[in-house]
Motif scaffolding. Sequence first.
Motif, PDB file in Angstrom:
ATOM      1  N   SER A 249     -63.713 -27.423 -37.225  1.00  0.00           N
ATOM      2  CA  SER A 249     -63.596 -28.007 -35.897  1.00  0.00           C
ATOM      3  C   SER A 249     -63.240 -29.474 -36.011  1.00  0.00           C
ATOM      4  O   SER A 249     -63.811 -30.221 -36.800  1.00  0.00           O
ATOM      5  CB  SER A 249     -64.916 -27.838 -35.147  1.00  0.00           C
ATOM      6  OG  SER A 249     -64.843 -28.453 -33.887  1.00  0.00           O
ATOM      7  N   GLY A 250     -62.259 -29.905 -35.233  1.00  0.00           N
ATOM      8  CA  GLY A 250     -61.816 -31.285 -35.205  1.00  0.00           C
ATOM      9  C   GLY A 250     -60.707 -31.596 -36.173  1.00  0.00           C
ATOM     10  O   GLY A 250     -60.085 -32.667 -36.080  1.00  0.00           O
ATOM     11  N   ASN A 251     -60.425 -30.658 -37.105  1.00  0.00           N
ATOM     12  CA  ASN A 251     -59.311 -30.906 -38.020  1.00  0.00           C
ATOM     13  C   ASN A 251     -57.973 -30.670 -37.304  1.00  0.00           C
ATOM     14  O   ASN A 251     -57.860 -29.819 -36.419  1.00  0.00           O
ATOM     15  CB  ASN A 251     -59.406 -29.985 -39.232  1.00  0.00           C
ATOM     16  CG  ASN A 251     -60.513 -30.389 -40.177  1.00  0.00           C
ATOM     17  OD1 ASN A 251     -61.130 -31.449 -40.014  1.00  0.00           O
ATOM     18  ND2 ASN A 251     -60.791 -29.536 -41.170  1.00  0.00           N
ATOM     19  N   SER A 252     -56.978 -31.420 -37.716  1.00  0.00           N
ATOM     20  CA  SER A 252     -55.632 -31.276 -37.130  1.00  0.00           C
ATOM     21  C   SER A 252     -54.875 -30.149 -37.826  1.00  0.00           C
ATOM     22  O   SER A 252     -54.895 -30.033 -39.056  1.00  0.00           O
ATOM     23  CB  SER A 252     -54.839 -32.579 -37.249  1.00  0.00           C
ATOM     24  OG  SER A 252     -53.541 -32.409 -36.717  1.00  0.00           O
ATOM     25  N   VAL A 253     -54.229 -29.339 -37.012  1.00  0.00           N
ATOM     26  CA  VAL A 253     -53.385 -28.260 -37.516  1.00  0.00           C
ATOM     27  C   VAL A 253     -52.001 -28.400 -36.872  1.00  0.00           C
ATOM     28  O   VAL A 253     -51.889 -28.582 -35.655  1.00  0.00           O
ATOM     29  CB  VAL A 253     -53.970 -26.874 -37.194  1.00  0.00           C
ATOM     30  CG1 VAL A 253     -53.041 -25.763 -37.703  1.00  0.00           C
ATOM     31  CG2 VAL A 253     -55.354 -26.741 -37.801  1.00  0.00           C
ATOM     32  N   THR A 254     -50.969 -28.327 -37.708  1.00  0.00           N
ATOM     33  CA  THR A 254     -49.589 -28.405 -37.201  1.00  0.00           C
ATOM     34  C   THR A 254     -48.907 -27.057 -37.388  1.00  0.00           C
ATOM     35  O   THR A 254     -48.859 -26.526 -38.509  1.00  0.00           O
ATOM     36  CB  THR A 254     -48.779 -29.498 -37.919  1.00  0.00           C
ATOM     37  OG1 THR A 254     -49.418 -30.769 -37.712  1.00  0.00           O
ATOM     38  CG2 THR A 254     -47.344 -29.547 -37.402  1.00  0.00           C
ATOM     39  N   PHE A 255     -48.375 -26.544 -36.270  1.00  0.00           N
ATOM     40  CA  PHE A 255     -47.623 -25.294 -36.290  1.00  0.00           C
ATOM     41  C   PHE A 255     -46.131 -25.628 -36.216  1.00  0.00           C
ATOM     42  O   PHE A 255     -45.693 -26.498 -35.442  1.00  0.00           O
ATOM     43  CB  PHE A 255     -47.997 -24.405 -35.105  1.00  0.00           C
ATOM     44  CG  PHE A 255     -49.463 -24.059 -35.042  1.00  0.00           C
ATOM     45  CD1 PHE A 255     -49.941 -22.913 -35.648  1.00  0.00           C
ATOM     46  CD2 PHE A 255     -50.372 -24.896 -34.387  1.00  0.00           C
ATOM     47  CE1 PHE A 255     -51.288 -22.586 -35.584  1.00  0.00           C
ATOM     48  CE2 PHE A 255     -51.721 -24.575 -34.333  1.00  0.00           C
ATOM     49  CZ  PHE A 255     -52.185 -23.418 -34.934  1.00  0.00           C
ATOM     50  N   THR A 256     -45.324 -24.925 -36.989  1.00  0.00           N
ATOM     51  CA  THR A 256     -43.871 -25.157 -37.004  1.00  0.00           C
ATOM     52  C   THR A 256     -43.148 -23.835 -36.806  1.00  0.00           C
ATOM     53  O   THR A 256     -43.480 -22.827 -37.466  1.00  0.00           O
ATOM     54  CB  THR A 256     -43.420 -25.803 -38.323  1.00  0.00           C
ATOM     55  OG1 THR A 256     -44.091 -27.056 -38.483  1.00  0.00           O
ATOM     56  CG2 THR A 256     -41.911 -26.030 -38.327  1.00  0.00           C
ATOM     57  N   ALA A 257     -42.157 -23.850 -35.888  1.00  0.00           N
ATOM     58  CA  ALA A 257     -41.319 -22.660 -35.658  1.00  0.00           C
ATOM     59  C   ALA A 257     -40.136 -22.699 -36.618  1.00  0.00           C
ATOM     60  O   ALA A 257     -39.494 -23.739 -36.800  1.00  0.00           O
ATOM     61  CB  ALA A 257     -40.818 -22.634 -34.223  1.00  0.00           C
TER      62      ALA A 257
END
Length: 326
Positions: A249-257
């Motif tokens: 919780s609170g960690n950054s996650v980056t999604f890429t298409a």
Amino acid sequence: SSPQDYIVNVTSHVQDMVTNPSGNFGWMMILEGEANNSYADMSFYSSDYTVDPTKRPMLVVNYYLPLTLNGATYPYSCAGYSITITNSPSGGHTGNYTYSWTPAAGLSCTDCAHPVASPTITTTYSCTVTDGTEAVTAFFTVGIHPIIHVNVGAAQTICSGSSSAALGSAATGGDGTLSYSWAPATNLTCPTCANTNAANLTTNTTYTLTVTENTFLCAQTGSVFVGVTPSVTPSVVEAITSGSNPTCSGNSVTFTAIPTNGGASPTYQWTKNGVNISGATSVTYATSTLVNSDVINWTMTSSATCANPVTVSAGSVQMVVYATPA
């Protein structure tokens, strides 16, 4: 007595000889003061070869038929057809004729005896014939049925097997009702209509429309090219390019298409739990507010030519989020 010159007008008599060549014609000359006008009383006449030739009178007649030229009116024909104009001048002084035709439009020559005429509208031609001494003018009318103007539309490009091309519209001109015929008829919604649609094409095709006027059977054609671009199938897959799943919780996650056949400028929409995320319309989406079991999904709208379907989804990623230890 001394010789005398006389002028004798024999025009009407010569004209009779020309118009009635089977008749028996001649002239009789009598001396002044003779009592009778009979051959028997004459001292000489041109057919008596027993008299002294030096005393026989001579009558020389130089006669020319007037130069004449008759015009003509030709039956109506269809635009695009040719007709040879014939004319037959007669008479004149020499029989050596020169010709001058006007207007020049639609004529194969303007200084010949029999030009070929191919006008696009009914035209009256003037022909002046001269033999060097006389000139005469006559008129020749070539009738043309009103030309049919075929409207096939502009060339266009469609996508293979999916889109359609609207072709043609009502023709104008002609003298009566018009009928239509498209060729090839393949993949056309109405091959005998003025306007039709070409659908489900897989190869480039040139369609030809023939429009026929039903009374006089005059016809005109027009062609239009329909290009076919192969369809492409877009797709997009997801990747987490920063952070991880599971995450805390609170960690950054980056999604890429990662798109395929997205075109030069595809657009995206990211969703969380089925709801559009405001402002999340770029190729990446980064967040640090995920909670356990959030579902991230995204769709791509392709800008590629002939994309089919245009909009595709990448599927869903269900996140596993652990609470941060106190």
